[in-house]
Design a protein around this motif. Structure first.
Motif, PDB file in Angstrom:
ATOM      1  N   ASP A 211      46.231   1.805  62.248  1.00 18.02           N
ATOM      2  CA  ASP A 211      47.025   2.349  61.117  1.00 18.02           C
ATOM      3  C   ASP A 211      47.734   1.229  60.357  1.00 18.02           C
ATOM      4  OD1 ASP A 211      46.192   4.831  61.891  1.00 18.02           O
ATOM      5  OD2 ASP A 211      48.045   5.308  63.009  1.00 18.02           O
ATOM      6  N   GLU A 212      48.229   0.236  61.100  1.00 19.43           N
ATOM      7  CA  GLU A 212      48.908  -0.887  60.441  1.00 19.43           C
ATOM      8  C   GLU A 212      47.926  -1.676  59.595  1.00 19.43           C
ATOM      9  OE1 GLU A 212      51.576  -4.835  61.649  1.00 19.43           O
ATOM     10  OE2 GLU A 212      50.862  -3.430  63.194  1.00 19.43           O
ATOM     11  N   TYR A 213      46.686  -1.837  60.092  1.00 21.68           N
ATOM     12  CA  TYR A 213      45.667  -2.559  59.326  1.00 21.68           C
ATOM     13  C   TYR A 213      45.319  -1.821  58.045  1.00 21.68           C
ATOM     14  CZ  TYR A 213      41.007  -4.080  57.953  1.00 21.68           C
ATOM     15  OH  TYR A 213      39.921  -4.505  57.220  1.00 21.68           O
ATOM     16  N   LEU A 214      45.145  -0.523  58.135  1.00 23.25           N
ATOM     17  CA  LEU A 214      44.809   0.262  56.949  1.00 23.25           C
ATOM     18  C   LEU A 214      45.927   0.208  55.905  1.00 23.25           C
ATOM     19  CD1 LEU A 214      43.156   3.379  58.655  1.00 23.25           C
ATOM     20  CD2 LEU A 214      42.002   1.472  57.509  1.00 23.25           C
ATOM     21  N   ALA A 215      47.208   0.258  56.358  1.00 26.82           N
ATOM     22  CA  ALA A 215      48.329   0.192  55.420  1.00 26.82           C
ATOM     23  C   ALA A 215      48.376  -1.175  54.718  1.00 26.82           C
ATOM     24  CB  ALA A 215      49.647   0.451  56.151  1.00 26.82           C
ATOM     25  N   TYR A 216      48.092  -2.241  55.494  1.00 25.51           N
ATOM     26  CA  TYR A 216      48.088  -3.572  54.895  1.00 25.51           C
ATOM     27  C   TYR A 216      46.981  -3.698  53.864  1.00 25.51           C
ATOM     28  CZ  TYR A 216      47.361  -8.567  54.392  1.00 25.51           C
ATOM     29  OH  TYR A 216      47.177  -9.828  53.876  1.00 25.51           O
ATOM     30  N   CYS A 217      45.823  -3.184  54.175  1.00 27.89           N
ATOM     31  CA  CYS A 217      44.697  -3.264  53.222  1.00 27.89           C
ATOM     32  C   CYS A 217      45.024  -2.516  51.945  1.00 27.89           C
ATOM     33  CB  CYS A 217      43.426  -2.707  53.868  1.00 27.89           C
ATOM     34  SG  CYS A 217      42.777  -3.740  55.194  1.00 27.89           S
ATOM     35  N   SER A 218      45.677  -1.367  52.069  1.00 30.07           N
ATOM     36  CA  SER A 218      46.032  -0.583  50.880  1.00 30.07           C
ATOM     37  C   SER A 218      47.015  -1.358  49.992  1.00 30.07           C
ATOM     38  CB  SER A 218      46.627   0.755  51.298  1.00 30.07           C
ATOM     39  OG  SER A 218      47.027   1.483  50.169  1.00 30.07           O
ATOM     40  N   ASP A 219      48.024  -1.961  50.614  1.00 32.70           N
ATOM     41  CA  ASP A 219      49.000  -2.727  49.826  1.00 32.70           C
ATOM     42  C   ASP A 219      48.358  -3.967  49.217  1.00 32.70           C
ATOM     43  OD1 ASP A 219      50.889  -0.884  50.542  1.00 32.70           O
ATOM     44  OD2 ASP A 219      51.733  -2.090  52.180  1.00 32.70           O
ATOM     45  N   ALA A 220      47.510  -4.615  49.940  1.00 31.59           N
ATOM     46  CA  ALA A 220      46.868  -5.826  49.427  1.00 31.59           C
ATOM     47  C   ALA A 220      45.961  -5.503  48.256  1.00 31.59           C
ATOM     48  CB  ALA A 220      46.085  -6.519  50.537  1.00 31.59           C
ATOM     49  N   MET A 221      45.179  -4.435  48.354  1.00 28.80           N
ATOM     50  CA  MET A 221      44.326  -4.037  47.241  1.00 28.80           C
ATOM     51  C   MET A 221      45.159  -3.688  45.999  1.00 28.80           C
ATOM     52  SD  MET A 221      41.242  -4.442  48.171  1.00 28.80           S
ATOM     53  CE  MET A 221      40.418  -3.533  46.873  1.00 28.80           C
ATOM     54  N   PHE A 222      46.364  -3.084  46.225  1.00 29.70           N
ATOM     55  CA  PHE A 222      47.235  -2.737  45.088  1.00 29.70           C
ATOM     56  C   PHE A 222      47.760  -4.009  44.414  1.00 29.70           C
ATOM     57  CE2 PHE A 222      51.531  -1.902  43.446  1.00 29.70           C
ATOM     58  CZ  PHE A 222      51.231  -0.959  42.477  1.00 29.70           C
ATOM     59  N   ARG A 223      48.160  -4.984  45.205  1.00 32.36           N
ATOM     60  CA  ARG A 223      48.683  -6.226  44.621  1.00 32.36           C
ATOM     61  C   ARG A 223      47.576  -6.984  43.898  1.00 32.36           C
ATOM     62  NH1 ARG A 223      51.509  -6.409  49.631  1.00 32.36           N
ATOM     63  NH2 ARG A 223      49.929  -7.814  50.496  1.00 32.36           N
ATOM     64  N   ILE A 224      46.396  -6.990  44.473  1.00 30.54           N
ATOM     65  CA  ILE A 224      45.266  -7.668  43.823  1.00 30.54           C
ATOM     66  C   ILE A 224      44.935  -7.003  42.498  1.00 30.54           C
ATOM     67  CG2 ILE A 224      42.802  -8.166  44.036  1.00 30.54           C
ATOM     68  CD1 ILE A 224      43.252  -8.522  47.038  1.00 30.54           C
ATOM     69  N   HIS A 225      44.983  -5.668  42.468  1.00 31.59           N
ATOM     70  CA  HIS A 225      44.698  -4.945  41.228  1.00 31.59           C
ATOM     71  C   HIS A 225      45.751  -5.266  40.159  1.00 31.59           C
ATOM     72  CE1 HIS A 225      43.325  -1.779  38.581  1.00 31.59           C
ATOM     73  NE2 HIS A 225      44.550  -1.226  38.592  1.00 31.59           N
ATOM     74  N   ILE A 226      47.015  -5.311  40.571  1.00 30.13           N
ATOM     75  CA  ILE A 226      48.089  -5.606  39.607  1.00 30.13           C
ATOM     76  C   ILE A 226      47.936  -7.026  39.065  1.00 30.13           C
ATOM     77  CG2 ILE A 226      50.586  -5.933  39.383  1.00 30.13           C
ATOM     78  CD1 ILE A 226      49.674  -3.010  39.411  1.00 30.13           C
ATOM     79  N   LEU A 227      47.678  -7.978  39.930  1.00 26.54           N
ATOM     80  CA  LEU A 227      47.514  -9.359  39.473  1.00 26.54           C
ATOM     81  C   LEU A 227      46.327  -9.502  38.534  1.00 26.54           C
ATOM     82  CD1 LEU A 227      48.250 -11.268  42.795  1.00 26.54           C
ATOM     83  CD2 LEU A 227      49.681 -11.205  40.740  1.00 26.54           C
ATOM     84  N   LYS A 228      45.269  -8.736  38.804  1.00 25.30           N
ATOM     85  CA  LYS A 228      44.106  -8.779  37.924  1.00 25.30           C
ATOM     86  C   LYS A 228      44.436  -8.237  36.547  1.00 25.30           C
ATOM     87  CE  LYS A 228      39.201  -7.514  37.882  1.00 25.30           C
ATOM     88  NZ  LYS A 228      38.117  -6.809  38.613  1.00 25.30           N
ATOM     89  N   LEU A 229      45.194  -7.117  36.523  1.00 30.81           N
ATOM     90  CA  LEU A 229      45.602  -6.552  35.231  1.00 30.81           C
ATOM     91  C   LEU A 229      46.522  -7.515  34.470  1.00 30.81           C
ATOM     92  CD1 LEU A 229      46.286  -2.801  36.133  1.00 30.81           C
ATOM     93  CD2 LEU A 229      44.347  -3.738  34.858  1.00 30.81           C
ATOM     94  N   ARG A 230      47.497  -8.135  35.176  1.00 38.70           N
ATOM     95  CA  ARG A 230      48.415  -9.059  34.521  1.00 38.70           C
ATOM     96  C   ARG A 230      47.672 -10.263  33.951  1.00 38.70           C
ATOM     97  NH1 ARG A 230      53.412 -10.588  38.159  1.00 38.70           N
ATOM     98  NH2 ARG A 230      53.840 -11.763  36.239  1.00 38.70           N
ATOM     99  N   LEU A 231      46.688 -10.760  34.676  1.00 39.09           N
ATOM    100  CA  LEU A 231      45.919 -11.898  34.186  1.00 39.09           C
ATOM    101  C   LEU A 231      45.110 -11.522  32.957  1.00 39.09           C
ATOM    102  CD1 LEU A 231      45.052 -14.818  34.553  1.00 39.09           C
ATOM    103  CD2 LEU A 231      43.244 -14.016  36.106  1.00 39.09           C
ATOM    104  N   SER A 232      44.508 -10.310  32.986  1.00 38.85           N
ATOM    105  CA  SER A 232      43.727  -9.868  31.836  1.00 38.85           C
ATOM    106  C   SER A 232      44.627  -9.656  30.617  1.00 38.85           C
ATOM    107  CB  SER A 232      42.983  -8.574  32.184  1.00 38.85           C
ATOM    108  OG  SER A 232      42.307  -8.069  31.065  1.00 38.85           O
ATOM    109  N   ARG A 233      45.804  -9.035  30.850  1.00 38.26           N
ATOM    110  CA  ARG A 233      46.720  -8.797  29.730  1.00 38.26           C
ATOM    111  C   ARG A 233      47.266 -10.106  29.189  1.00 38.26           C
ATOM    112  NH1 ARG A 233      51.278  -4.759  31.343  1.00 38.26           N
ATOM    113  NH2 ARG A 233      49.374  -3.535  31.721  1.00 38.26           N
ATOM    114  N   HIS A 234      47.527 -11.069  30.058  1.00 36.21           N
ATOM    115  CA  HIS A 234      48.042 -12.363  29.601  1.00 36.21           C
ATOM    116  C   HIS A 234      47.010 -13.090  28.742  1.00 36.21           C
ATOM    117  CE1 HIS A 234      50.265 -16.106  29.644  1.00 36.21           C
ATOM    118  NE2 HIS A 234      49.151 -16.745  30.091  1.00 36.21           N
ATOM    119  N   LYS A 235      45.758 -13.003  29.123  1.00 33.60           N
ATOM    120  CA  LYS A 235      44.716 -13.651  28.324  1.00 33.60           C
ATOM    121  C   LYS A 235      44.573 -12.994  26.965  1.00 33.60           C
ATOM    122  CE  LYS A 235      41.972 -15.297  32.265  1.00 33.60           C
ATOM    123  NZ  LYS A 235      40.681 -15.215  32.963  1.00 33.60           N
ATOM    124  N   ASP A 236      44.822 -11.674  26.872  1.00 39.22           N
ATOM    125  CA  ASP A 236      44.709 -10.986  25.588  1.00 39.22           C
ATOM    126  C   ASP A 236      45.899 -11.289  24.677  1.00 39.22           C
ATOM    127  OD1 ASP A 236      42.359  -9.903  26.504  1.00 39.22           O
ATOM    128  OD2 ASP A 236      43.269  -8.006  27.166  1.00 39.22           O
TER     129      ASP A 236
END
Length: 853
Positions: free
Chosen positions: A804-829
């Motif tokens: 359960d701890e592994y699954l929770a970590y993966c969920s949070d990590a995927m969320f942070r990766i998604h946010i960073l990807k959006l911020r990078l794309s928006r910054h380039k625009d």
């Protein structure tokens, strides 16, 4: 010889018949006088309106200001006829002031210009208040020429708007207020000295400086008792006493002669040059006759100064006429000696010729019917019809209205300066100055008023309750007086400087203090306090300090605030407490702290000439005072007035010594509290003087509203200034301009360099931000991959909680990766848009616009 008498008799008869016919014609003309006067049309003398008419809108004035009623026209006709007779009978006297022009250029009789008015202000119910208001509210316009009455006499309502006028205008307004208040007041047209006409008070003493000398109290004769001790015989030499008295008398004579010579030189210096127009200068003032309002005797009021003067004052050189709202009188008395011998009985037709018929007598203009007079002589019992009486028309002036603001402001523009002999008086309206100053009196030591000696100021509406301040320039001593209600119940404060531990004197409202302190006098090494109505009957305390002990800190620097002035001596005195015997009631106790001794003196018995006392020597070690065995008889000395009284025991003396030592500690604590209170008072006074606040009554709604608007304006200005400062701090060109030395004008090359540097800096910041986001994205991705590899290796041995701890970590990590990807794309625009926006802002900046377009 017989024919001549007959011829002469015929001539006499013819002359008598001609005179009778002429007299009949005169009588017929006199009987038709009133009907003739009614038909006369008075045409005003063409005259331009006064210059001050441009300041007031005359179109708003009522019709009574611009036209005359039928009664006023008849009155003007009567006045014109009266003036013609006066000029014919007295060609050497000046023309009377009867019908001057008003502000609208219309002739108005002087009596109708008066408007008796009683206002709701209590101050204006006395002649002192009315005279003070008029003298302060109006400013003088001297007569031009000074030897003729004015051509214009303005209404009181006009004066309330313009606040300036001649002496006749002053008197008209003052007389209107006095008549409304119930006084028997009259306007007086006459002659006065130059100083009074021009309001020159430079040779008069200021009323605020005149000290009233109190009469010396009569010395009571000393009662000689039947049985009394004879005074000792005077063994001094009578010859030497007479010689000494003679020397003192000679010295006083020499001193008196010098004083008289100095006074004579002073008078010659102050004497004004002779006035070529003496006795010709026209002036107007107010006369108040006794009777009404419990006025005991007649007196004059100078409306220019608001002061009362005697009717025999030498400044008044003569009177032409007087008038009130009912009639007009011409003076028929000799003014060779001024007004000294003048009689003011207006009912005496020989001394005062009146214009209109009234209760005072019969007018010369209204001749009774000759036939009725003849019938009255033939038959005294027959009733005689009274002549028709012409009454004074009502005033054409509107009701006088004085607003609350005019009552507060008083002086034109809110301030007035009066120059006296060696003094200058300045008056200010309340709330005009930010410090609440209303009156300032500056005294000088020379006649030219160049060397000020004393400055005295009066204040109102101050939050610190300051009422009066006096500064003596020679000694630099300041004396302040406060009204009740301020902190520490401070009443007055006399000081040279606000630095603590210097010479000063503070008086307090003793009834408002718990300790009953009435006065505190402080010197550099002494302090004296006076008390009133204390339960312990103490009324005096005197403290002597030693030199301040200097305390040095770790860095060998002096810390004066940490050092305390050591006590050397404290003296306390007490009033008599009748509930105790005099031998037990302490009158004075002296704590000699530096000598470790205490002296106690008791009150004297009524039948004794000396009091009892006790002296104590404190033990060297303070701990020994708690041990009775450490007390020795040599530590206490006693003097008893009664030799038969038993001496005090050692135990009693020991207990008293312990008590006195405790009292010494308490006294030392009270002295420190007094020093602390002085510093607190000085600190509060400095803070109050740095930010002065005025108190506004809650009932003064208009002033409170203005104060609220003023505060809002100040807050709005402060807010705008704060926003302007913030914008200045956020200036993106400020760092780059600082590198160039903040030049006022930029060259084209410098402007281009600033633009390129600013764009390059933004470009680098955008790149750095993009790299930072990319680095965080890669780090999060790498950590997720490492976690997934760890999960694949340990999948079979993991527990449910680890999974359960592994699954929770993966969920949070995927969320942070998604946010960073959006911020990078928006910054380039948005990066190119920010770059173009900065370039546009640089082109529009006023400092660079002239060089970039």
């Amino acid at each position: 010889m017989e024919v001549l008498p007959k011829v002469e008799s015929d001539k006499e008869v013819a002359i008598e018949e001609a005179e009778e016919d002429r007299q009949d014609e005169v009588n017929e003309d006199l009987l038709k006088l009133e009907e003739t006067l009614c038909n006369i049309q008075i045409t005003p003398t063409p005259c331009s309106l006064p210059e001050r008419a441009q300041e007031v809108d005359l179109s708003q004035y009522p019709t009574s200001y611009k036209e005359n009623s039928p009664q006023e026209k008849l009155l003007l006709a009567i006045a014109d006829n009266f003036c013609c007779q006066y000029v014919h009978l007295y060609p050497d006297r000046k023309p009377l002031l009867l019908s001057p022009l008003n502000e609208c250029g219309v002739q108005k009789f002087v009596s109708t210009t008066l408007r008796p008015t009683l206002l709701s202000y209590p101050e204006l119910y006395s002649w002192e208040g009315c005279a003070s208001f008029v003298s302060e509210f109006l400013s003088l316009e001297p007569l031009d020429p000074p030897i003729d009455p004015p051509r214009h006499l303005y209404s009181p309502t006009w004066l309330m708007q313009t606040q300036r006028g001649s002496c006749f205008d002053f008197s008209t307004l003052l007389c209107s207020l006095l008549l409304g208040a119930g006084y028997n007041a009259y306007c007086v047209s006459g002659y006065a000295v130059k100083e009074m006409c021009l309001l020159n008070q430079s040779l008069q003493e200021c009323p605020l400086l005149v000290t009233h000398v109190k009469g010396k109290a009569t010395e009571q004769k000393r009662q000689v008792k039947k049985y009394s001790v004879k005074p000792p015989r005077d063994l001094r030499s009578g010859f030497e006493q007479r010689q000494e008295e003679r020397r003192q008398a000679d010295a006083q004579a020499i001193l008196l002669k010098k004083q008289q010579e100095a006074e004579r030189l002073q008078e010659e210096r102050e004497r004004l040059p002779p006035d070529p127009l003496l006795g010709l200068r026209v002036h107007c003032w107010v006369l108040i006759l006794s009777g009404n309002r419990e006025v005991p005797e007649n007196f004059f009021i100078n409306p220019l100064t608001g002061k009362s003067l005697s009717t025999t004052n030498k400044c008044f050189l003569g009177i032409e006429s007087i008038w009130n709202h009912q009639n007009y009188w011409v003076n028929m008395q000799d003014c060779r000696f001024g007004c000294v011998e003048m009689n003011f009985d207006l009912g005496d037709a020989v001394k005062w010729e009146y214009l209109l018929y009234g209760t005072t007598g019969q007018s010369l203009l209204l001749i009774p019917d000759m036939k009725k007079q003849q019938e009255a002589e033939d038959d005294e019992e027959e009733e005689v019809d009274e002549p028709k009486v012409f009454e004074m028309p009502p005033s054409w002036v509107n009701q006088i209205n004085i607003s609350q603001q005019d009552m507060e402001t008083r002086c034109p523009g809110g301030m007035k300066v009066i120059q006296y002999r060696k003094a200058k008086l300045e008056k200010f309206a309340p709330y005009l100055l930010p410090d609440g100053l209303v009156t300032r009196l500056t005294s000088y030591s020379d006649l030219d008023c160049t060397q000020p000696s004393t400055v005295k100021e009066w204040y109102q509406h101050r939050h610190d309750h300051l009422e009066e301040r006096e500064l003596k320039k020679t000694s630099n001593v300041t004396n302040e007086h406060f009204r009740p209600g301020r902190s520490y119940a401070l009443k007055s404060h006399r000081y040279i400087t606000m630095t603590p531990e210097t010479e000063r004197q503070m008086d307090f409202y003793s009834h408002a203090r718990a300790d009953g302190l009435a006065r505190r006098v402080e010197m550099p090494f002494e302090m004296t306090e006076t008390f009133e109505d204390r339960p312990d009957f103490m009324y005096h305390r005197h403290v002597v300090f030693g030199k301040r002990i200097k305390v040095f800190g770790p860095s060998n620097t002096e810390a004066p605030d940490q050092g305390q002035r050591p006590l050397q001596k404290v003296v306390e005195q007490f009033n008599r407490d009748r509930s105790k015997p005099a031998g037990e009631d302490v009158a004075e106790r002296i704590f000699l702290v530096s000598e470790d001794r205490i002296q106690v003196t008791y009150h004297r018995e009524d039948d004794r000439i000396i009091p009892a006392w006790r002296n104590f020597i404190k033990p060297r070690d303070s701990g020994d005072s708690q041990n009775p065995h450490s007390f020795t008889p040599q530590m206490a000395s006693t003097f008893q007035v009664d030799p038969f009284e038993k001496p005090s025991k050692n135990l009693f003396l020991y207990e008293m010594l312990v008590h006195m030592m405790k009292e010494e500690e308490r006294v030392a604590l009270r002295v420190k509290e007094s020093e602390k209170e002085v510093r607190a008072i000085l600190g509060v006074r400095e803070q109050e003087e740095s930010s002065i606040e005025l108190h506004i009554s809650i009932y003064n709604t208009a002033r409170n509203e203005r104060a609220r608007c003023h505060r809002e304006a100040l807050e709005r200005t402060a807010k705008e200034e704060r926003l302007r400062q913030e914008e200045k701090e956020l200036d993106f060109l400020a760092p780059l301009l600082a590198q160039l030395g903040d030049p006022e004008n930029l060259t084209r090359q410098a402007a281009l360099q600033l633009r390129n540097d600013c764009l390059a800096d933004l470009k680098q910041r955008l790149i750095d931000k993009a790299n930072l986001i990319q680095a965080r994205f890669e780090r999060e991705t790498q950590e997720l991959q490492q976690k997934q590899q760890w999960y694949q290796k340990n999948q079979l041995t993991m527990t449910k909680e680890d999974e359960d701890e592994y699954l929770a970590y993966c969920s949070d990590a995927m969320f942070r990766i998604h946010i960073l990807k959006l911020r990078l794309s928006r910054h380039k625009d948005k990066a190119p848009q920010k770059y173009l926006a900065l370039d546009e802002r640089l082109r529009r900046d006023p400092r660079l616009a002239n060089h970039l377009w």
